[in-house]
Design an enzyme around this catalytic site. Structure first.
Site, PDB file in Angstrom:
ATOM      1  N   LYS A 162       0.819  -1.212   0.000  1.00 17.08           N
ATOM      2  CA  LYS A 162       0.000   0.000   0.000  1.00 17.08           C
ATOM      3  C   LYS A 162       0.855   1.266   0.000  1.00 17.08           C
ATOM      4  CE  LYS A 162      -4.230  -1.910   1.930  1.00 17.08           C
ATOM      5  NZ  LYS A 162      -5.316  -1.739   2.924  1.00 17.08           N
ATOM      6  N   LYS A 257      -7.182 -13.686  -5.377  1.00 11.10           N
ATOM      7  CA  LYS A 257      -8.137 -13.962  -4.321  1.00 11.10           C
ATOM      8  C   LYS A 257      -9.403 -13.138  -4.513  1.00 11.10           C
ATOM      9  CE  LYS A 257      -8.447 -14.113   0.743  1.00 11.10           C
ATOM     10  NZ  LYS A 257      -7.716 -13.813   2.008  1.00 11.10           N
ATOM     11  N   LYS A 260     -13.080  -7.639  -1.912  1.00  2.03           N
ATOM     12  CA  LYS A 260     -13.967  -6.484  -1.989  1.00  2.03           C
ATOM     13  C   LYS A 260     -13.329  -5.341  -2.757  1.00  2.03           C
ATOM     14  CE  LYS A 260     -15.700  -7.320   2.697  1.00  2.03           C
ATOM     15  NZ  LYS A 260     -14.608  -8.202   3.125  1.00  2.03           N
TER      16      LYS A 260
END
Length: 396
Positions: A162, A257, A260
């Site tokens: 990130k 994977k 969301k």
């Protein structure tokens, strides 16, 4: 387990041991070296990721081991969350004393609670509460930060990925120290086991390292000199890795994977998707041009993923699915999978609508759960403050 700014969590806590608070426990797990690997404890995917001076004699066969786990429900809770975690939790609550954390934003609190209950979390066996209603989580996080080397946090994959996207200079301190909050969620309740997926091992490894470091720095004779009982402040948690459903992959990429954060909603089945939407997503999901269907072929990740989903939601054994589907075409299998998903999710969706229509019921559950969690977490905090030499108010 979630984004660093998400400080409102849910926690589901078994109430079976609250009546025993008051006497001392003998910790079962001794600190061990983490220089090598640790062993995983498997649980089945059929059926369906924290107590220093906590009461009871842990050697008693009537005392259950404690499990802590969590999932990030920002956005819609999807099939990956359910099959990879929540569905397993329902089985775990019958075997262990269970605490299930939901990393959450305030706006989605009641919706997420309702979904957990609809999926089978039993309020007669477990209690649910909003993590931010129990300040001990953040208090313990701060104490753990004072004992966590910067180098350990710099190695965390989530921070590296990130911060690379946002730029290191723009990355928040909260993102950097968030692993300490996740560790606090685990260690506050002295968990024995933490259910994790294969991709989440790093988080439990860090929690184990931090627990061991704190035990070394402040436990034992040092704690005893300050008036404590001595010994370990924290148990060293072990991972529980489900045999099936631990990693549900995207419908658009069998190597990624289900998430969301994926930009396309087509990549996932949300637990509240309508029947028509489920049929459409399965109809359009990525497949391959091989003949027949099979598990465990590295060249067919989408095939393995879809068969695994079908195996779990249908409740069949792997061998049964292989025999049933080996000669099927995608045109035959996709409607079969869609029907199995709809049949499996329909009762959850119906129960969700019943629960969400009763806000007073949910408020009562959350309030009672927070009261119980504060009582249990206070034991760990009292010991930590004492061992670290803090002058305490008579709050803990």
């Amino acid at each position: 387990m979630g984004h660093a700014t998400s400080l409102s969590h849910f926690l589901i806590l078994s109430s079976s041991r609250f009546s025993r608070l008051g006497s001392l426990t003998r910790l079962l797990s001794k600190p061990t070296s983490l220089s090598g690997s640790f062993s995983s404890i498997s649980v089945t995917g059929q059926g369906f990721r924290c107590c220093c001076s906590v009461a009871t004699d842990d050697t008693s066969p009537s005392v259950k081991k404690r499990v802590v786990s969590g999932v990030q429900p920002t956005g819609s809770v999807h099939l990956g969350n359910y099959l990879g975690a929540i569905k397993n939790w329902v089985a775990l609550q019958d075997t262990y004393e269970t605490l299930f954390i939901i990393v959450d934003h305030h706006a989605a609190t009641t919706d997420t609670a309702a979904l957990y209950l609809a999926c089978g979390i039993d309020v007669s066996k477990a209690s649910v509460f909003v993590q931010s209603h129990v300040p001990a989580h953040v208090e313990l996080m701060w104490l753990l930060c004072s004992s966590t080397p910067i180098g350990w946090l710099q190695k965390m994959i989530q921070f590296k990925e990130k911060s690379r996207k946002e730029g290191v200079e723009n990355a928040s301190v909260g993102l950097f120290t968030y692993p300490d909050l996740m560790t606090a969620d685990i260690l506050l309740y002295q968990s024995d086991f933490v259910p994790v997926g294969e991709d989440q091992k790093q988080h439990i490894e860090l929690a184990r390292e931090i627990a061991q470091r704190v035990n070394h720095l402040y436990g034992g004779k040092k704690w005893k000199k300050l008036g404590g009982r001595g010994g370990s402040l924290f148990k060293i948690p072990e991972p529980l890795i489900p045999q099936a459903g631990a990693r549900v992959m995207s419908l658009t990429d069998g190597l990624s994977k289900m998430s969301k954060s994926a930009p396309s909603d087509q990549s996932r089945i949300n637990l509240l998707d309508s029947k028509d939407l489920i049929v459409d997503k399965i109809k359009r999901c990525k497949t391959d041009s091989f003949a027949g269907l099979e598990f465990d072929n590295a060249e067919r990740p989408e095939c393995n993923n879809l068969l695994s989903i079908y195996q779990i939601v249908s409740g069949k054994k792997k061998e049964e699915v292989m025999e049933e589907c080996k000669d099927m075409s995608w045109g035959t299998f996709k409607p079969l999978l869609a029907d199995a998903l709809i049949e499996h999710l329909s009762p959850i969706q119906a129960r969700y609508q019943e629960i969400i229509a009763e806000p007073e019921y949910l408020d009562k559950i959350l309030s009672e759960g927070a009261d119980r969690a504060e009582e249990l977490g206070a034991v760990t905090m009292r010991n930590m403050y004492q061992a670290m030499g803090y002058y305490q108010r008579r709050r803990y």
